[in-house]
Each structure stands twice: as structure tokens, then as C-alpha cells.
Design an enzyme around this catalytic site. Structure first.
Site, short mmCIF file in Angstrom:
data_model
loop_
_atom_site.label_atom_id
_atom_site.label_comp_id
_atom_site.label_asym_id
_atom_site.label_seq_id
_atom_site.Cartn_x
_atom_site.Cartn_y
_atom_site.Cartn_z
N LYS A 33 1.20 -1.33 -0.06
CA LYS A 33 -0.21 0.07 0.08
C LYS A 33 1.05 1.42 0.15
O LYS A 33 0.89 2.46 -1.08
CB LYS A 33 -0.88 0.17 1.36
CG LYS A 33 -1.57 1.22 1.51
CD LYS A 33 -2.31 1.08 3.04
CE LYS A 33 -1.66 1.15 3.57
NZ LYS A 33 -1.01 2.67 4.48
N THR A 34 1.93 1.47 0.53
CA THR A 34 2.71 2.86 0.84
C THR A 34 3.51 2.25 -0.27
O THR A 34 3.30 4.29 -0.73
CB THR A 34 3.38 2.20 2.21
OG1 THR A 34 2.57 2.08 3.16
CG2 THR A 34 4.76 3.64 2.09
N ASP A 67 -4.51 8.69 3.07
CA ASP A 67 -4.19 7.33 4.04
C ASP A 67 -4.80 6.80 4.21
O ASP A 67 -5.05 7.50 5.42
CB ASP A 67 -2.58 7.34 4.17
CG ASP A 67 -2.23 6.28 4.56
OD1 ASP A 67 -1.78 4.53 3.98
OD2 ASP A 67 -0.58 5.58 5.03
N GLU A 68 -5.02 5.32 4.35
CA GLU A 68 -5.92 4.84 5.74
C GLU A 68 -7.51 5.67 5.97
O GLU A 68 -7.86 6.02 6.35
CB GLU A 68 -5.44 5.26 6.89
CG GLU A 68 -3.56 4.57 6.91
CD GLU A 68 -3.66 3.04 6.82
OE1 GLU A 68 -5.06 2.19 7.11
OE2 GLU A 68 -2.67 2.19 7.44
N GLN A 123 -9.42 -3.84 7.33
CA GLN A 123 -8.95 -3.30 8.71
C GLN A 123 -9.58 -2.12 9.08
O GLN A 123 -8.73 -0.99 10.27
CB GLN A 123 -7.59 -3.03 8.12
CG GLN A 123 -6.84 -4.06 7.64
CD GLN A 123 -5.69 -3.83 7.17
OE1 GLN A 123 -4.57 -3.67 8.33
NE2 GLN A 123 -4.73 -4.21 5.77
N ARG A 162 -0.47 -9.92 11.10
CA ARG A 162 0.86 -9.63 11.19
C ARG A 162 2.13 -10.04 11.38
O ARG A 162 3.00 -10.44 11.04
CB ARG A 162 0.75 -9.20 12.67
CG ARG A 162 -0.20 -7.58 13.12
CD ARG A 162 0.38 -6.58 11.92
NE ARG A 162 -1.24 -6.67 11.28
CZ ARG A 162 -1.33 -6.59 10.02
NH1 ARG A 162 -0.24 -5.42 9.78
NH2 ARG A 162 -2.40 -6.70 9.09
#
Length: 759
Positions: free
Chosen positions: A43-44, A235-236, A269, A625
Site C-alpha cells: 500500500k505505502t 491514506d488509511e 482493517q 501481522r
């Protein structure tokens, strides 16, 4: 019209680092774009390369607005863009919602009746203002707890509820009356007026006033910023609240046309509803921007296929979601391990043992391992067992259990009751909860103690102080004397429970109904549960002598833990953290603990299908994770509010596919309801020869210890059914529990045992 920029991709070598769908998400620059980014999907990289690509095709950096949720994320974004386009990256408007909107308000605040050099109040400033208002209204400060009131005001602002509309909202007013705070709306109104009169904005105002600025549009200010920010990236996005999204719409929708907005996030998420975030923003985005082009980043570069298979299966139980299926080309790896423990204490021991095994078998460093729990109060058990094994650890995003303020405050009272010469404990509690004592008075007591070589408590007991606060100090001496008497006459738990109530600490913490305040109450209850467990632990280790259950003995026990430095100064430490804090991180080995109904999912979520869905998303975040090794654990019994409670395994364990779990007995499946209490049908890898007995703690009736004789069959609250092999002169019974697979013979102190005679 949406299009790929006509320039040849040969001119953009950084695009070679992207897979096909990532490349499309980066190069589709015009119109609304939604990037649904699964965990570990890059994503980043997509977000930063998209900004770099915009600059490469000629967009000026000051025409790009990139909104993040942390300053750290903004810095990392600029650093990564710089590697592609050079120092011009730092001219991009990249930062948090609050930092960038405050930058705009510094120029435009005069339109709203604020000075452009307005003050920004932090949380302490806001609490101070509210405290002053509560005092001026002559309200009970314990009922009108400042943290709870501030949380209420923050929630109102985040939902565009002004003091006037708050007063007209019967649901809000009814809630306040139910919580004995009918004056909350008045405090809110006075707080807003006082802040504006002082030329100050709090953190919520930075969003609220930005909305007002764009919505009221003085002197065409909305068009000014719409034309400046040709490209907006968020973002997010799943973590945005109602107010943030309303601001974005004002910036990017105008003249019935849609601007170039790109949102990046993952509905699966979305785990921050308690902070005001709403999953509806990302689910409804295509309704607000019907021309949106959606790209789903589904390839996971982090985890093995067993973990990915489990994540997909789990999240499919949620009804409201954007469909996607994450996948990986990594090998299968290790299957998921499930640990079934008899008690929360045994869960802690077995997790510590498993960590040692993994370190040796897979050559893992401590820093590659993390323990994730649902609530911060759970850390106590794991800290204790990691210390016993001499394993270095750190608490991420918080304090070690015994370092938390509320725990140190309570323990200070316990210490002073046992040893009234403890000046450090005295100084911590003499004015907590507040007794109206000033620093001058406390300094005077300290000076007299130094001059006469006695403790500060002895000053109050022996010296006739001629000060205004004399009666308050006399009352304090009486309080500690009562605590001391209690500590000497009852067990550690009875004494600590009495002190937590009579000191006023419990009531003070309960008055704060904010999420942080509720967490502090949970921590204090966890301390009391730990003391209860200490008192009711009737088992003796091999070679261990009889131990007493006094408060003094408990304090001695924990001092051996709390005085040890768990971090040896290196960075090679096992990480302990809540699942919320783990979002965005990754570790080779993850332990997700406490997977029981009413804990994970939380008991507060079980009345609402939407909240159970959020708990499932939280579990999804937890398991994704893990890179290679995933271990899940639950305990059949756990101390809660001083009682042993027997727990059903979490419904999430039933939802895991059989093929992913390393278990002896396969897990029989049935679809669990969206909420309510499911029945777990399977049996994970057992520790015992047969299942735990079903012991109802409420109906369990212990017989007097004097009646327990050799040869009897008995029932133990924790270990189940057993046979008494012997009873020695010190009243220590050796009992064989057939239900226990390893080490079935337990040495039990009958003085503290709870045993029911069966035959």
C-alpha cells in the site's frame, strides 16, 4: 474523462518495481480512484509512487494534498518520494489532517472570528478549561469527570453537533441524564465560548473550523483551495471519521463535477470506531463518487499461504465488506498452532515456553516475536512469565503493567499500609485522590521529617502541626491506620479490595467513562485479579515451602518482578502490545492470546452485529501481522473481578479452516451466528487425556479442609476431578488429577484449597 497518461512508461523506471494492478493504481491519475489494499500488499509503495508519478508527469508538488494519520507516515512518505523525484518532494502538502488544516487556518482563521495566530489547546489545556467550568457551576467533579466530559464534547464535534443541536438532540440529552450528567450540554456551550474568547482551538476544532471555513465559504475560500489542490490523496481512508470525510467532499466535489481524489485503505482493517472512525466512509465511497475506478491490491507479500487462507476465511463471515481475496505465492509454511490452557496463568506459562521452543527450533531473535492481546490489562500475566524465563521484552505503545500510573498509585497505598515509614509511597498518595493539600504543606511535612530523622507518616502521627489542613491530615492518618489493621487481619485480596474502595481510587477511575478511563479501570481490576490469583493459588511447586497469603507477602513477590529490568538495553526484545497498536506492523512469529468469548470478541460488542464484525476485523488484523508462525491461545478459566470465570473459546477459533490448523482432532464446523454466544464444536490439540470437567463456579461448594482425607475423590475448581493420595502433617495434600496429561500429581495447600468431596 479518466485516462492513463500518454507518456511512455519507459521514462518511469520505478514502475518496473510494481505488479500489474499496482502499476494501474499509480498511473491512473485523473478522476476519483479507490485503492483497496489488503494486508502486506504494498500500500505505502503505491501511495508514494503515485505522488512521485504525478510530479514526474508535470504536476506541481504544491498542487498535491496527501493526508495521513501520523506525522511519522507523512515523513516516511516524503522520504520515499524524494528517492524518486529529489528534494522537490518536500514541497508536497503531505501531513496529518490536523497539521495541514491548522496550516490553512493560520491564514484563514480571521474569517471565522479567530485570530490567525490562534492558540492550539492540548488535552491538558482543554481539561483545565472544563475543570474551571465545572467548578464555576458548582457541580460534583467526581460525577462530571473532566476526561469523560472532554470525550463527550470531542464526539459531538466529530459528528458536527454544535452545542445548540446537542440541546435539541433528545438521545444525547437522555444519555447524559442516565449518566447523572444533565449539565453536559451547558458545559459544552461554555467550553466553546471560552475557547473562542481566548482565541484558542483544540484538536477537534482544527477539523471542525476547517469544515466551517469550506462550508460557509467566506470570500470564495473554498474555490481557492479546490483550485490549489488539484490532486487529493488520503491514506488509511477506512480510519476517517464523519467530519474528515465531509471536509474531503467539500474539497473535491464542486460544480457537480468530481475532482481528482485517490483514497487508499482496507475496509477489512477498519478497527477504530471507538475513536469515531466509520467504516461507512469507505463502503459508501462509490455512491458519493459514482465515476470511481477501483483497484484491489490482493497479492500479499508478507505471510505464508496457511495464514492467508485463514484470513480470507475469517473475514468472509462479515456481511458488510468490499469483496476481495488476498493471495500469496509464498509456500505453505507452518500450520497455525492453537494452545488450549486451563487458566490464564497457565496460558502465560505456555506462551513463554512456546517462545523458547520457537527461538531454538527456528533460530528466531526476540525482536521477531510479538504477543498481541485484546486489552492492555492482559499484559500482566505475560510479563510475569517472560521475566521468570529471563526473556527480554518491551511494551509497545504503552507502559509495563506495573509502571502504569493507576497501578503505581494503588500499590503505593498497599505499601504504606504494610510499612508506614515508606516516604515514596506516602508522597504518592497523600494528595491522591485530591484532599486539597498544597505542595507547601507536603514540603513542610518533608522538612520536619528530615529535621527529626523520622518518616513523613510519623510526622503526622507524632507532631502537632499548626496548619490549616490539619483535619485533612488527621483523616488521612485514620485512613491508613484502618488500612494497616485490615492488612494484618485478612488476606491480600480482601485488604487490597477494601483499600481500592475506601481510598477513593476505584470511584475516581470509574467516573472517567472515556475509552482511556475505562482502560484504567480494567488495569486496576487486573491488579486485583492478580492478587486474588495469588491468594487462591493452593498449589506448591516441588520443594516449595508453605507460603502465606498476606499483603506483605504479595508485595514482596511483585517487587522481585517489578525491580527487575526486563529490557537489558539492547533492542532484541519480545514485543507485547494490543492488537490495535499492532496495525501496520509485522513479525516473523505472532501469538494472539486470550481468544475467549467476552474477551475477544469483547463483551461490549456482543449486543451488536456491527460491533462483532469490527471485532472480527480486529482478529483479521492480528493474524495478518504474522509472516511465518502464528499461534493462537485461549484459557478455560480466567480471573475476572476477583472470581474464577469459565470461558467458551472465541467464535473466531471455530471460523478457522481445518486445513490451516495443526490439531489432532479436526474441528467440526457449523456457521456461527453474526452475534450471540456460539457453541464451539471442535477440540483443539488437547493438554489433557480428557476434556476439562464442567465446573460451575457459582454452584461449586467447597468442603472444610479438615474433612479432606487420604483416598477421597474430590473436585478442584481449576484442576477438576482427582483422588487424594496423601495428606502430610503440614496439611499439604498430594492429589492426582486424571484430567491432567502432564504432571497429574499436584501438591495442594489445604489451608487455601477449594475442594468439594465427591466420594
Amino acid at each position: 474523462m479518466r485516462h492513463l497518461h500518454p507518456m511512455s512508461e519507459v521514462a518511469f523506471p520505478y514502475l518496473d518495481e510494481l505488479n500489474d494492478i499496482q502499476r494501474q493504481a499509480v498511473t491512473t491519475t485523473d478522476g476519483p480512484v479507490m485503492v483497496i489494499a489488503g494486508p502486506g500488499s504494498g500500500k505505502t509503495r503505491v501511495l508514494t509512487y503515485r505522488i512521485a508519478h504525478l510530479m514526474k508527469i508535470g504536476v506541481a508538488p504544491w498542487n498535491i494534498l496527501a493526508l495521513t494519520f501520523t506525522n511519522k507516515a507523512a515523513r516516511e512518505m516524503k522520504d520515499r518520494i524524494e528517492k524518486v523525484v529529489g528534494p522537490m518532494a518536500f514541497k508536497v502538502w503531505a501531513g496529518t489532517f490536523h497539521s495541514l488544516f491548522s496550516r490553512i487556518l493560520r491564514v484563514e482563521a480571521h474569517h471565522l472570528g479567530y485570530p490567525n495566530d490562534f492558540t492550539i489547546y492540548d488535552t491538558d489545556d482543554s481539561k483545565s478549561v472544563i475543570r474551571e467550568i465545572v467548578k464555576s457551576l458548582k457541580l460534583d467533579s467526581k460525577v462530571y469527570n473532566v476526561s469523560a466530559i472532554l470525550s463527550r464534547i470531542s464526539h459531538a464535534k466529530s459528528n458536527l453537533i454544535t452545542p445548540k443541536s446537542y440541546a435539541a438532540n433528545e438521545e444525547l440529552m437522555s444519555y447524559d441524564r442516565m449518566n447523572r450528567r444533565p449539565m453536559t450540554q451547558i458545559i459544552y456551550e461554555k467550553y466553546v465560548n471560552k475557547c473562542q474568547r481566548s482565541g484558542a482551538m483544540d484538536f477537534d476544532d482544527l477539523l471542525l473550523q476547517m469544515f466551517r471555513l469550506l462550508y460557509q465559504n467566506p470570500e470564495g475560500v473554498r474555490e481557492k483551495y479546490q483550485s490549489q489542490f488539484n490532486y487529493v490523496l488520503v491514506d488509511e481512508f477506512q480510519d476517517t471519521n464523519f467530519l474528515q470525510y465531509e471536509i474531503l467532499k467539500l474539497l473535491t466535489v464542486y460544480n457537480d463535477s468530481q475532482h481528482n481524489i485517490c483514497i487508499v485503505g482496507d475496509d477489512a482493517q477498519s478497527i477504530y470506531s471507538f475513536r469515531g472512525a466509520t467504516i461507512e466512509n469507505i463502503l459508501q465511497f462509490s455512491n458519493d463518487y459514482p465515476e470511481v475506478q477501483t483497484f484491489k491490491l490482493e497479492q500479499n507479500y508478507r505471510s505464508t499461504s496457511f495464514i492467508i487462507e485463514t484470513a480470507n476465511e475469517i473475514i468472509n463471515y462479515n456481511k458488510k465488506q468490499i469483496p476481495k481475496k488476498i493471495w500469496t505465492d509464498k509456500p505453505d509454511g507452518q500450520k497455525i498452532k492453537v494452545i488450549k490452557a486451563m487458566s490464564d496463568s497457565e496460558e502465560g506459562r505456555r506462551i513463554a515456553d512456546s517462545i523458547i521452543e520457537q527461538k531454538h527450533r527456528y533460530n528466531l531473535a526476540n525482536r521477531q516475536i510479538a504477543i498481541l492481546y485484546r486489552t492492555n490489562a492482559q499484559s500482566r500475566i505475560f510479563e510475569e512469565h517472560l521475566r521468570r524465563q529471563n526473556l527480554a521484552y518491551r511494551i509497545y505503545g504503552g507502559l509495563s503493567f506495573y509502571s502504569r500510573k493507576e497501578i503505581k498509585d494503588m500499590i503505593a497505598y498497599l505499601r504504606l499500609a504494610v510499612n508506614y515509614k515508606d516516604d515514596e509511597a506516602f508522597k504518592r498518595v497523600i494528595n491522591y485522590p485530591r484532599r486539597g493539600l498544597g505542595n507547601k504543606t507536603i514540603d513542610q511535612i518533608a522538612q520536619i521529617a528530615d529535621d527529626n530523622d523520622i518518616s513523613m507518616m510519623e510526622v503526622l502521627m507524632k507532631v502537632d502541626l499548626n496548619i490549616r489542613a490539619k483535619q485533612k491530615l488527621i483523616d488521612f492518618v485514620k485512613l491508613i491506620a484502618a488500612f494497616k489493621k485490615k492488612a494484618e487481619s485478612v488476606d491480600a485480596y480482601e485488604a487490597a479490595l477494601y483499600m481500592s474502595r475506601q481510598s477513593g481510587i476505584m470511584d475516581l477511575l470509574k467516573a472517567d467513562t472515556s475509552p482511556e478511563g475505562m482502560g484504567r479501570v480494567e488495569n486496576l481490576n487486573a491488579l486485583l485479579d492478580g492478587i486474588k490469583e495469588f491468594v487462591e493459588d493452593d498449589e506448591l511447586e516441588p520443594g516449595e515451602e508453605i507460603v502465606d497469603k498476606t499483603l506483605a507477602k504479595f508485595l514482596q513477590t511483585i517487587s522481585l518482578m517489578t525491580d527487575a529490568d526486563a529490557d537489558d538495553g539492547s533492542n532484541d526484545t519480545i514485543t507485547l502490545m494490543s492488537v490495535h497498536a499492532a496495525k501496520g506492523l509485522e513479525f516473523r512469529s505472532i501469538f494472539v492470546v486470550g481468544l475467549e468469548e467476552n474477551l475477544f470478541p469483547s463483551y461490549m460488542s456482543l449486543s451488536s452485529p456491527d460491533q462483532v464484525d469490527e471485532e472480527r476485523r480486529l482478529f483479521y488484523v492480528a493474524i495478518t501481522r504474522a509472516e511465518e508462525y502464528l499461534t493462537l491461545s485461549y484459557a478455560n478459566s480466567r480471573y475476572t473481578f476477583g472470581q474464577v470465570r469459565f470461558n467458551d473459546p472465541s467464535r473466531f477459533l471455530e471460523e478457522i479452516p481445518d486445513s490451516s490448523v495443526d490439531s489432532i482432532t479436526s474441528i467440526t464446523k457449523k456457521k456461527s451466528p453474526s452475534f450471540g454466544t456460539p457453541k464451539i464444536l471442535g477440540n483443539f490439540k488437547p493438554m489433557r487425556k480428557k476434556a476439562l470437567p464442567s465446573v460451575d463456579a457459582k454452584n461449586f461448594k467447597a468442603d472444610p479442609a479438615s474433612k479432606i482425607k487420604e483416598g477421597m475423590k474430590v473436585m478442584h475448581l481449576k484442576f477438576g476431578e482427582g483422588k487424594v493420595l496423601s495428606v502430610d502433617a503440614r496439611n499439604v495434600a498430594t492429589i492426582r488429577f486424571e484430567t491432567i496429561h502432564d504432571n497429574p500429581d499436584k501438591r495442594i495447600m489445604l489451608q487455601y484449597a477449594k475442594l468439594q468431596i465427591l466420594a
